[in-house]
Motif scaffolding. Structure first.
Motif, mmCIF file in Angstrom:
data_model
loop_
_atom_site.group_PDB
_atom_site.id
_atom_site.type_symbol
_atom_site.label_atom_id
_atom_site.label_comp_id
_atom_site.label_asym_id
_atom_site.label_seq_id
_atom_site.Cartn_x
_atom_site.Cartn_y
_atom_site.Cartn_z
ATOM 1 N N MET A 5 0.683 -1.120 -0.028
ATOM 2 C CA MET A 5 0.041 -0.153 0.104
ATOM 3 C C MET A 5 0.863 1.297 0.045
ATOM 4 O O MET A 5 1.834 1.422 0.886
ATOM 5 C CB MET A 5 -0.562 0.020 1.161
ATOM 6 C CG MET A 5 -1.782 1.067 1.202
ATOM 7 S SD MET A 5 -2.907 1.099 3.010
ATOM 8 C CE MET A 5 -3.888 -0.232 2.557
ATOM 9 N N PRO A 6 0.535 2.271 -0.950
ATOM 10 C CA PRO A 6 1.230 3.325 -0.978
ATOM 11 C C PRO A 6 1.316 4.098 0.467
ATOM 12 O O PRO A 6 0.253 4.219 1.007
ATOM 13 C CB PRO A 6 0.885 4.172 -2.109
ATOM 14 C CG PRO A 6 0.050 3.286 -3.039
ATOM 15 C CD PRO A 6 -0.491 2.203 -2.091
ATOM 16 N N ARG A 7 2.647 4.713 0.741
ATOM 17 C CA ARG A 7 2.394 5.374 2.128
ATOM 18 C C ARG A 7 3.042 6.732 2.016
ATOM 19 O O ARG A 7 3.645 7.412 1.032
ATOM 20 C CB ARG A 7 3.594 4.657 2.931
ATOM 21 C CG ARG A 7 3.658 5.589 4.348
ATOM 22 C CD ARG A 7 4.956 5.225 5.080
ATOM 23 N NE ARG A 7 4.868 3.586 5.269
ATOM 24 C CZ ARG A 7 5.781 3.073 5.733
ATOM 25 N NH1 ARG A 7 7.193 3.406 5.838
ATOM 26 N NH2 ARG A 7 5.764 1.764 5.955
ATOM 27 N N VAL A 8 1.916 7.573 2.505
ATOM 28 C CA VAL A 8 1.975 9.210 2.772
ATOM 29 C C VAL A 8 2.373 9.698 4.139
ATOM 30 O O VAL A 8 1.853 9.190 5.329
ATOM 31 C CB VAL A 8 0.678 9.963 2.377
ATOM 32 C CG1 VAL A 8 0.707 11.592 2.569
ATOM 33 C CG2 VAL A 8 0.033 9.499 1.090
ATOM 34 N N ILE A 9 3.305 10.239 4.284
ATOM 35 C CA ILE A 9 3.876 10.877 5.453
ATOM 36 C C ILE A 9 3.259 12.481 5.441
ATOM 37 O O ILE A 9 3.878 13.238 4.624
ATOM 38 C CB ILE A 9 5.477 10.865 5.588
ATOM 39 C CG1 ILE A 9 5.708 9.537 5.763
ATOM 40 C CG2 ILE A 9 5.731 11.491 6.934
ATOM 41 C CD1 ILE A 9 7.036 9.015 5.992
ATOM 42 N N ILE A 10 2.728 12.899 6.566
ATOM 43 C CA ILE A 10 2.215 13.994 6.655
ATOM 44 C C ILE A 10 3.327 14.664 7.869
ATOM 45 O O ILE A 10 3.498 14.446 8.895
ATOM 46 C CB ILE A 10 0.977 14.295 7.265
ATOM 47 C CG1 ILE A 10 -0.099 13.784 6.512
ATOM 48 C CG2 ILE A 10 0.505 15.806 7.601
ATOM 49 C CD1 ILE A 10 -1.331 13.561 6.731
ATOM 50 N N THR A 11 4.088 15.937 7.552
ATOM 51 C CA THR A 11 4.749 16.485 8.306
ATOM 52 C C THR A 11 4.314 17.845 8.930
ATOM 53 O O THR A 11 3.616 18.528 8.390
ATOM 54 C CB THR A 11 6.225 16.768 7.465
ATOM 55 O OG1 THR A 11 5.889 17.744 6.413
ATOM 56 C CG2 THR A 11 6.792 15.523 7.158
ATOM 57 N N THR A 12 4.355 17.904 10.351
ATOM 58 C CA THR A 12 3.925 18.926 10.991
ATOM 59 C C THR A 12 4.910 19.539 12.225
ATOM 60 O O THR A 12 5.783 18.738 12.476
ATOM 61 C CB THR A 12 2.338 18.863 11.860
ATOM 62 O OG1 THR A 12 2.810 17.832 12.952
ATOM 63 C CG2 THR A 12 1.538 17.631 10.939
ATOM 64 N N SER A 13 4.343 20.598 12.752
ATOM 65 C CA SER A 13 5.582 21.048 13.670
ATOM 66 C C SER A 13 4.512 21.092 14.997
ATOM 67 O O SER A 13 5.186 21.502 16.124
ATOM 68 C CB SER A 13 5.882 22.518 13.528
ATOM 69 O OG SER A 13 4.915 23.264 13.185
ATOM 70 N N ASN A 14 3.498 20.338 15.322
ATOM 71 C CA ASN A 14 3.087 20.290 16.558
ATOM 72 C C ASN A 14 2.692 18.932 16.912
ATOM 73 O O ASN A 14 3.225 17.961 16.286
ATOM 74 C CB ASN A 14 1.591 20.899 16.559
ATOM 75 C CG ASN A 14 0.460 20.257 15.583
ATOM 76 O OD1 ASN A 14 0.267 19.090 15.719
ATOM 77 N ND2 ASN A 14 0.016 21.063 14.713
#
Length: 366
Positions: free
Chosen positions: A1-10
């Motif tokens: 399954m393709p993976r998405v990484i969401i990057t945040t600062s909190n």
């Protein structure tokens, strides 16, 4: 399954938008990881979708925070597989863009704010120029762009000639139709969100001096100005009428929304980012059946006026705020009208109606 990484600062405890994006991407058949920081040290509930990774950043604010945030985010991305990066805001884009280029993967930029126009930096020319340089360096060349308001779409296009898609921060639709109460005892005024500069919280606290004892102000959240706001409350001897709840997971906001007569969604004119703001709480209030008190800025005022879901005020003088709160809470004719208009608006402004913008995200993955 393709993976998405969401990057945040909190630490993702309060980030409803990232939660909703995660739900939509998972529905599209993608695996979703979210990275953030372990501060404040409050672990998000375990039943949320996706996988959460919290980084321990050595600093909590200032240039060194942003430097170490990007270094640690980049290292995390470098040593983990991904097929797409979803970078939330300018403060995570340098790490996300660099990692995406090295691994030859697509990157999406999701601008919740226009960083070089944040009110906190308008009086510091050096910091403002630094953010403008980062914007000029890293914004061009992303594979897709989203932001939260029509005004910010226009501003990004004007400043950087980049085509942004509008993805408003609308709430998930609730099963029950929200119905604003006609009255309340006590009369609850609600603010939910970050306690940051220029959001009209101090003026609302001061407005209680012009309102009867039955009015109470519930402040849900935390932020840079929390200490100052508590000190102001103490100085005005209003501690028995202002309730600071501290940080609350968004799954528990309903506990404080119940019975509120008006929700505060105001901003001081501290730059373009505030002028074109369209915060999620404006729509969260509607979904909870709460009329909105908002500032006379284009995007927020248009929603409230066109859908007759609250009051728009021209200035944040405490007396003026008090008058508007009193009108919103005690005008029964207005409240009867809101019992018709707010449920109608709550069905329109939902995440389910907004996610059409995400339908082709999966096509970016090769």
């Amino acid at each position: 399954m393709p993976r998405v990484i969401i990057t945040t600062s909190n630490n993702l405890l309060f980030d409803q938008r990232v939660n909703k994006i995660t739900l939509s991407l998972e529905k599209a058949g993608l695996e979703v990881w979210r990275s953030g920081r372990n501060y404040p040290a409050i672990k998000p509930p375990e039943n949320r979708p996706g996988r959460t990774i919290l980084l321990n950043i050595l600093f909590n604010k200032g240039p060194l925070f942003y430097l170490f945030l990007n270094i640690q985010t980049f290292i995390f991305l470098l040593f983990n597989k991904f097929d797409l990066i979803w970078a939330v805001d300018m403060d995570t884009l340098p790490a996300a863009k660099t990692a995406a280029l090295l691994k030859r993967k697509p990157v999406i930029f999701d601008g919740h704010d226009f960083f070089s126009e944040l009110p906190e930096i308008q009086h510091n020319k050096t910091i403002k120029k630094a953010w403008q340089l980062l914007e000029k360096t890293f914004l061009p060349g992303c594979d897709r762009y989203f932001t939260v308001s029509p005004g910010l779409v226009e501003l990004y296009e004007k400043k950087y000639n980049i085509n942004f898609r509008l993805l408003r921060n609308l709430p998930l639709e609730k099963d029950l139709t929200p119905l604003p109460p006609l009255d309340g005892d006590p009369k609850i005024i609600l603010y939910q969100g970050a306690l940051n500069v220029g959001r009209g919280i101090a003026q609302t606290i001061e407005s209680l001096q012009f309102l009867s004892e039955e009015y109470r102000f519930v402040v849900v959240g935390t932020g840079d100005c929390a200490g100052e706001l508590k000190e102001l409350t103490k100085q005005l001897e209003l501690e028995d009428r202002v309730n600071f709840t501290g940080p609350v997971p968004f799954e528990e906001l309903y506990k404080y929304q119940k019975g509120a007569l008006v929700g505060i969604c105001t901003y001081e004119d501290l730059g373009l980012n505030h002028q074109y703001s369209l915060p999620n709480r404006l729509f969260d209030y509607l979904q909870a059946g709460i009329p909105v008190l908002t500032s006379n800025f284009p995007d927020m005022a248009e929603i409230v006026r066109n859908n007759e879901t609250g009051l728009v005020i021209d200035n944040l003088e405490p007396q003026n705020v008090a008058n508007a709160i009193k009108e919103a809470c005690e005008n029964r004719q207005l409240r009867k009208k809101w019992q018709e208009t707010i449920p109608r608006a709550a069905k329109i402004f939902t995440w389910n109606n907004e996610t059409r913008q995400l339908k082709d995200v999966k096509n970016l993955i090769k």
